[in-house]
Design an enzyme around this catalytic site. Structure first.
Site, short mmCIF file in Angstrom:
data_model
loop_
_atom_site.label_atom_id
_atom_site.label_comp_id
_atom_site.label_asym_id
_atom_site.label_seq_id
_atom_site.Cartn_x
_atom_site.Cartn_y
_atom_site.Cartn_z
N LEU A 54 0.83 -1.21 0.00
CA LEU A 54 0.00 0.00 0.00
C LEU A 54 0.87 1.26 0.00
CD1 LEU A 54 -2.90 -0.88 2.47
CD2 LEU A 54 -3.02 -0.63 -0.01
N VAL A 57 2.09 1.70 -3.53
CA VAL A 57 1.02 2.13 -4.43
C VAL A 57 0.67 3.59 -4.17
CG1 VAL A 57 -1.43 1.81 -4.97
CG2 VAL A 57 0.08 -0.16 -4.83
N ASP A 58 0.69 4.02 -2.91
CA ASP A 58 0.36 5.40 -2.57
C ASP A 58 1.46 6.38 -2.96
OD1 ASP A 58 -2.19 5.45 -1.70
OD2 ASP A 58 -1.72 5.23 0.43
N ALA A 59 2.66 5.90 -3.17
CA ALA A 59 3.75 6.81 -3.54
C ALA A 59 3.53 7.39 -4.93
CB ALA A 59 5.08 6.07 -3.49
N VAL A 60 2.93 6.64 -5.81
CA VAL A 60 2.74 7.09 -7.20
C VAL A 60 1.84 8.33 -7.28
CG1 VAL A 60 1.90 6.44 -9.48
CG2 VAL A 60 3.26 4.83 -8.15
#
Length: 78
Positions: A54, A57-60
């Site tokens: 997660l 994925v949240d870094a993008v």
């Protein structure tokens, strides 16, 4: 005209980043629930892996927002 295109590109970049993140988080969470339902004893290990995935994925979308704000305020504002 060029500034308007940069504003539109920044908005699209933010929107697509948010949509992609939402889809990715939904898929990851669903697979986590499937894994826990099949083997409940692996819940701590699966949860650790879920949180790592997660975060990736949240870094993008965070990077997408930073780039789009850079485009909107520094490039188009100049």
């Amino acid at each position: 005209m060029e500034q308007a295109m940069i504003y539109i590109a920044g908005g699209i970049l933010m929107g697509l980043g948010a949509i992609g993140s939402g889809v990715g988080i939904g898929i990851l969470s669903g697979k986590y629930l499937e894994g826990v339902a099949r083997q409940p004893e692996l819940k701590p290990m699966l949860m650790t892996q879920l949180f790592i995935a997660l975060a990736l994925v949240d870094a993008v979308p965070i990077i997408a927002v930073a780039i789009s704000l850079y485009m909107i305020f520094l490039i188009a504002g100049a």
